[in-house]
Scaffold this motif. Structure first.
Motif, PDB file in Angstrom:
ATOM      1  N   ASP A 173      15.777  25.372  45.709  1.00 10.80           N
ATOM      2  CA  ASP A 173      14.881  24.744  46.660  1.00 10.80           C
ATOM      3  C   ASP A 173      13.912  23.718  45.667  1.00 10.80           C
ATOM      4  O   ASP A 173      13.720  22.408  46.171  1.00 10.80           O
ATOM      5  CB  ASP A 173      14.135  25.592  47.375  1.00 10.80           C
ATOM      6  CG  ASP A 173      14.924  26.492  48.561  1.00 10.80           C
ATOM      7  OD1 ASP A 173      15.934  25.887  48.859  1.00 10.80           O
ATOM      8  OD2 ASP A 173      14.640  27.475  48.871  1.00 10.80           O
ATOM      9  N   LEU A 174      13.389  24.249  45.013  1.00  9.39           N
ATOM     10  CA  LEU A 174      12.389  23.377  43.930  1.00  9.39           C
ATOM     11  C   LEU A 174      13.196  22.158  43.686  1.00  9.39           C
ATOM     12  O   LEU A 174      12.635  21.067  43.457  1.00  9.39           O
ATOM     13  CB  LEU A 174      11.764  24.207  42.749  1.00  9.39           C
ATOM     14  CG  LEU A 174      10.693  25.340  43.367  1.00  9.39           C
ATOM     15  CD1 LEU A 174      10.545  26.196  42.194  1.00  9.39           C
ATOM     16  CD2 LEU A 174       9.660  24.258  44.039  1.00  9.39           C
ATOM     17  N   ARG A 175      14.445  22.368  43.080  1.00  5.27           N
ATOM     18  CA  ARG A 175      15.135  21.176  42.414  1.00  5.27           C
ATOM     19  C   ARG A 175      15.507  20.117  43.373  1.00  5.27           C
ATOM     20  O   ARG A 175      15.136  18.922  43.215  1.00  5.27           O
ATOM     21  CB  ARG A 175      16.593  21.619  41.808  1.00  5.27           C
ATOM     22  CG  ARG A 175      17.406  20.582  41.504  1.00  5.27           C
ATOM     23  CD  ARG A 175      18.860  21.115  40.985  1.00  5.27           C
ATOM     24  NE  ARG A 175      18.647  21.669  39.688  1.00  5.27           N
ATOM     25  CZ  ARG A 175      18.943  23.144  39.892  1.00  5.27           C
ATOM     26  NH1 ARG A 175      19.116  23.842  40.844  1.00  5.27           N
ATOM     27  NH2 ARG A 175      18.849  24.000  38.751  1.00  5.27           N
ATOM     28  N   ASP A 176      15.911  20.619  44.569  1.00  9.86           N
ATOM     29  CA  ASP A 176      16.254  19.607  45.856  1.00  9.86           C
ATOM     30  C   ASP A 176      14.956  18.848  46.026  1.00  9.86           C
ATOM     31  O   ASP A 176      14.951  17.399  46.291  1.00  9.86           O
ATOM     32  CB  ASP A 176      16.881  20.374  46.828  1.00  9.86           C
ATOM     33  CG  ASP A 176      18.182  20.824  46.580  1.00  9.86           C
ATOM     34  OD1 ASP A 176      18.597  20.360  45.724  1.00  9.86           O
ATOM     35  OD2 ASP A 176      18.700  21.430  47.523  1.00  9.86           O
ATOM     36  N   TRP A 177      13.814  19.395  46.264  1.00 12.66           N
ATOM     37  CA  TRP A 177      12.473  18.883  46.700  1.00 12.66           C
ATOM     38  C   TRP A 177      12.008  17.715  45.474  1.00 12.66           C
ATOM     39  O   TRP A 177      11.731  16.743  45.971  1.00 12.66           O
ATOM     40  CB  TRP A 177      11.661  19.815  47.003  1.00 12.66           C
ATOM     41  CG  TRP A 177      10.259  19.524  47.272  1.00 12.66           C
ATOM     42  CD1 TRP A 177       9.892  18.771  48.194  1.00 12.66           C
ATOM     43  CD2 TRP A 177       8.895  19.859  46.586  1.00 12.66           C
ATOM     44  NE1 TRP A 177       8.424  18.439  48.091  1.00 12.66           N
ATOM     45  CE2 TRP A 177       8.043  19.255  47.193  1.00 12.66           C
ATOM     46  CE3 TRP A 177       8.573  20.856  45.697  1.00 12.66           C
ATOM     47  CZ2 TRP A 177       6.555  19.438  46.972  1.00 12.66           C
ATOM     48  CZ3 TRP A 177       7.153  20.905  45.128  1.00 12.66           C
ATOM     49  CH2 TRP A 177       6.273  20.436  45.937  1.00 12.66           C
ATOM     50  N   LEU A 178      11.751  18.467  44.559  1.00 10.37           N
ATOM     51  CA  LEU A 178      11.109  17.720  43.447  1.00 10.37           C
ATOM     52  C   LEU A 178      12.133  16.132  42.991  1.00 10.37           C
ATOM     53  O   LEU A 178      11.399  15.237  42.843  1.00 10.37           O
ATOM     54  CB  LEU A 178      10.955  18.291  42.105  1.00 10.37           C
ATOM     55  CG  LEU A 178       9.884  19.479  42.117  1.00 10.37           C
ATOM     56  CD1 LEU A 178       9.909  20.359  41.010  1.00 10.37           C
ATOM     57  CD2 LEU A 178       8.730  18.795  42.211  1.00 10.37           C
ATOM     58  N   VAL A 179      13.408  16.401  43.092  1.00  8.06           N
ATOM     59  CA  VAL A 179      13.974  15.293  42.898  1.00  8.06           C
ATOM     60  C   VAL A 179      14.084  14.286  43.818  1.00  8.06           C
ATOM     61  O   VAL A 179      13.763  13.056  43.588  1.00  8.06           O
ATOM     62  CB  VAL A 179      15.628  15.511  42.508  1.00  8.06           C
ATOM     63  CG1 VAL A 179      16.657  14.362  42.596  1.00  8.06           C
ATOM     64  CG2 VAL A 179      15.919  16.513  41.216  1.00  8.06           C
ATOM     65  N   GLU A 180      14.039  14.584  45.005  1.00  8.22           N
ATOM     66  CA  GLU A 180      13.611  13.604  46.094  1.00  8.22           C
ATOM     67  C   GLU A 180      12.333  13.085  46.055  1.00  8.22           C
ATOM     68  O   GLU A 180      12.049  11.770  46.228  1.00  8.22           O
ATOM     69  CB  GLU A 180      13.618  14.355  47.484  1.00  8.22           C
ATOM     70  CG  GLU A 180      13.562  13.450  48.696  1.00  8.22           C
ATOM     71  CD  GLU A 180      14.640  12.234  48.827  1.00  8.22           C
ATOM     72  OE1 GLU A 180      14.402  11.390  49.702  1.00  8.22           O
ATOM     73  OE2 GLU A 180      15.756  12.549  48.313  1.00  8.22           O
ATOM     74  N   GLU A 181      11.181  13.909  45.590  1.00  7.49           N
ATOM     75  CA  GLU A 181      10.023  13.257  45.557  1.00  7.49           C
ATOM     76  C   GLU A 181       9.794  12.253  44.598  1.00  7.49           C
ATOM     77  O   GLU A 181       8.854  11.362  44.852  1.00  7.49           O
ATOM     78  CB  GLU A 181       9.030  14.311  45.441  1.00  7.49           C
ATOM     79  CG  GLU A 181       8.683  15.449  46.654  1.00  7.49           C
ATOM     80  CD  GLU A 181       7.791  14.608  47.615  1.00  7.49           C
ATOM     81  OE1 GLU A 181       6.977  13.968  47.235  1.00  7.49           O
ATOM     82  OE2 GLU A 181       8.199  14.730  48.876  1.00  7.49           O
ATOM     83  N   VAL A 182      10.229  12.506  43.360  1.00  3.60           N
ATOM     84  CA  VAL A 182       9.936  11.609  42.105  1.00  3.60           C
ATOM     85  C   VAL A 182      11.016  10.215  42.271  1.00  3.60           C
ATOM     86  O   VAL A 182      10.837   9.370  41.351  1.00  3.60           O
ATOM     87  CB  VAL A 182      10.203  12.237  40.954  1.00  3.60           C
ATOM     88  CG1 VAL A 182       9.189  13.277  40.652  1.00  3.60           C
ATOM     89  CG2 VAL A 182      11.632  12.648  40.569  1.00  3.60           C
ATOM     90  N   GLN A 183      11.694  10.033  43.341  1.00  5.86           N
ATOM     91  CA  GLN A 183      12.589   8.829  43.401  1.00  5.86           C
ATOM     92  C   GLN A 183      11.761   7.567  43.737  1.00  5.86           C
ATOM     93  O   GLN A 183      12.405   6.661  43.696  1.00  5.86           O
ATOM     94  CB  GLN A 183      13.971   9.225  44.138  1.00  5.86           C
ATOM     95  CG  GLN A 183      13.595   9.167  45.735  1.00  5.86           C
ATOM     96  CD  GLN A 183      15.069   9.239  46.374  1.00  5.86           C
ATOM     97  OE1 GLN A 183      15.777   9.330  45.837  1.00  5.86           O
ATOM     98  NE2 GLN A 183      14.753   9.479  47.702  1.00  5.86           N
TER      99      GLN A 183
END
Length: 438
Positions: free
Chosen positions: A428-438
């Protein structure tokens, strides 16, 4: 329509960074930031066309071309004859390196004009944060280049619907370095551009210090922006006036690449300023890069050549990069440390709700790398949050981008591998953070 000057190729200024060893990666993201060329080239024959004052010139197979293996372009510039140069490259790093070579280290002795176009590119100012100004990851996915200039100003978008021009002149210096040069080169060059547009049925006027505009229905629209630089060389004072002209830029790309949601970003960097702009294609449907370039060249010959012969030269990308100094500047301007690592310090607050907890992550970054962070949460397994805080406090140098986030998550997964119940949380953290930093 109101669009960001941050979003359009209206102000493309570039003076290259110190030469560094280039890194091959092209990383991208969104954020808020706390925020010479001496070329020794082989000589070979070169064929050129000449024009007398006021003579119109069209591109043809017979126009001058830099021969394979290079020619001493510096000698051509110093031949006491005005020179019109067209770049055959659409790569911004090549074109700006060529411009810097002509301005900084060639033997400028007569007026020179350079024209070119760049394929999809965003140019940011020296003190801007790419993650704040751009959707960096989306740029990477779609092949949009990111270029940082060493001068100031805002972020601009360029594509093949935009024409770039550069005027290089040798000036008579004033008695004092505090006084402007005796020649008003800005006004002289602006008149060349305005006259070229008149040939194409467009009535334009100067606006402010750096812009050209058209007035339609009582409203003023910016169509061109310029920047300037003066430089003292051993042979005297010289000026660079370069800018862009909006012909048929893809305005939809502006919102795609230049308007990230930065509400949570806190930056010390300089944000871009918005302007009302208009493509000239809407005013003059017959306008094109070739038509505008030819009109500009004709007016340059008429107004600046002083009745003397003018040489025309086309330089391909390959030929430009055969000039050692051009290649050197080209490579250094693509260096990750220059484009991303030069980002001012910034902080970002990320917050979301998962089925298993509310998570807030505060990150501090400098030079494009996370140097500190803190995680807050109501998670019922506080040791999971402790592991995240431990990693962020260790200063592991995670880059603020997809690759850096994935490295952080991988380290977290290793630390928590003994508790299978948290494996979904890591995903969950991976999916969320990758989206946030793009």
């Amino acid at each position: 329509m109101a669009l960001a000057s941050a979003t359009l190729a209206l102000h493309s200024v570039f003076f290259p960074p110190p030469v560094r060893v280039p890194k091959p990666s092209f990383l991208m993201r969104k954020i808020s930031s706390s925020a010479r060329c001496h070329a020794s080239v082989s000589r070979s024959p070169i064929s050129m066309r000449s024009a007398r004052r006021g003579v119109s010139r069209r591109a043809s197979a017979g126009e001058g071309q830099l021969s394979a293996g290079g020619a001493d372009l510096s000698e051509l510039v110093g031949s006491n004859r005005s020179l019109v140069v067209r770049s055959g490259s659409d790569n911004i790093f090549v074109n700006l390196a060529l411009e810097q070579y002509l301005f900084g280290e060639s033997k400028l002795s007569a007026p020179l004009m350079l024209t070119y176009r760049n394929d999809k590119t965003i140019v940011i100012g020296r003190h801007q944060n790419p993650w704040k100004e751009c959707r960096v990851q989306k740029m990477q996915e779609n092949g949009v280049k990111l270029c940082r200039r060493a001068s100031g100003g805002g972020a601009v978008y360029q594509d093949l619907g935009n024409t770039c021009f550069s005027f290089l002149n040798k000036l008579t210096p004033s008695a004092s370095v505090l006084e402007p040069p005796k020649e008003d080169f800005k006004t002289i060059n602006n008149q060349i551009i305005i006259s070229a547009l008149e040939r194409l049925g467009v009535n334009a006027e100067a606006s402010g210090r750096n812009d050209l505009q058209v007035v339609e229905g009582g409203d003023a629209y910016k169509i061109s922006g310029s920047a300037y630089k003066l430089k003292n060389e051993s042979d005297g004072l010289r000026s660079l006036h370069h800018g862009t002209m909006l012909l048929d830029v893809d305005t939809e790309a502006l919102g795609t690449y230049l308007t990230p949601d930065s509400l949570k970003l806190k930056s010390k960097g300089i944000s871009s300023v918005k302007s009302r702009v208009k493509n000239l294609k809407l005013l003059s449907p017959q306008i094109s890069h070739i038509a505008f370039t030819e009109a500009l060249e004709s007016e340059f010959v008429k107004q600046r050549a002083g009745g003397k012969e003018v040489r025309y030269l086309t330089v391909s990308e390959k030929q430009a990069l055969e000039i050692p100094r051009v290649k050197e500047v080209y490579e250094s301007s693509m260096d990750w440390d220059w484009r991303f690592g030069s980002t001012p310090a910034f902080s970002v607050e990320l917050r979301t709700r998962f089925p298993w907890a509310i998570v807030q992550i505060d990150l501090d970054a400098k030079g494009g790398k996370i140097n500190n962070g803190k995680v807050y949460s109501d998670c019922l397994k506080p040791e999971f949050i402790d592991h995240m805080n431990t990693l962020l406090a260790q200063g592991n140098g995670y880059t603020y981008d997809k690759e850096g986030i994935q490295a952080f998550i991988e380290d977290l997964a290793n630390m928590t591998s003994g508790d299978p119940s948290t494996s979904e949380w890591v995903d969950d953290l991976r999916d969320w953070l990758v989206e946030e930093v793009q």
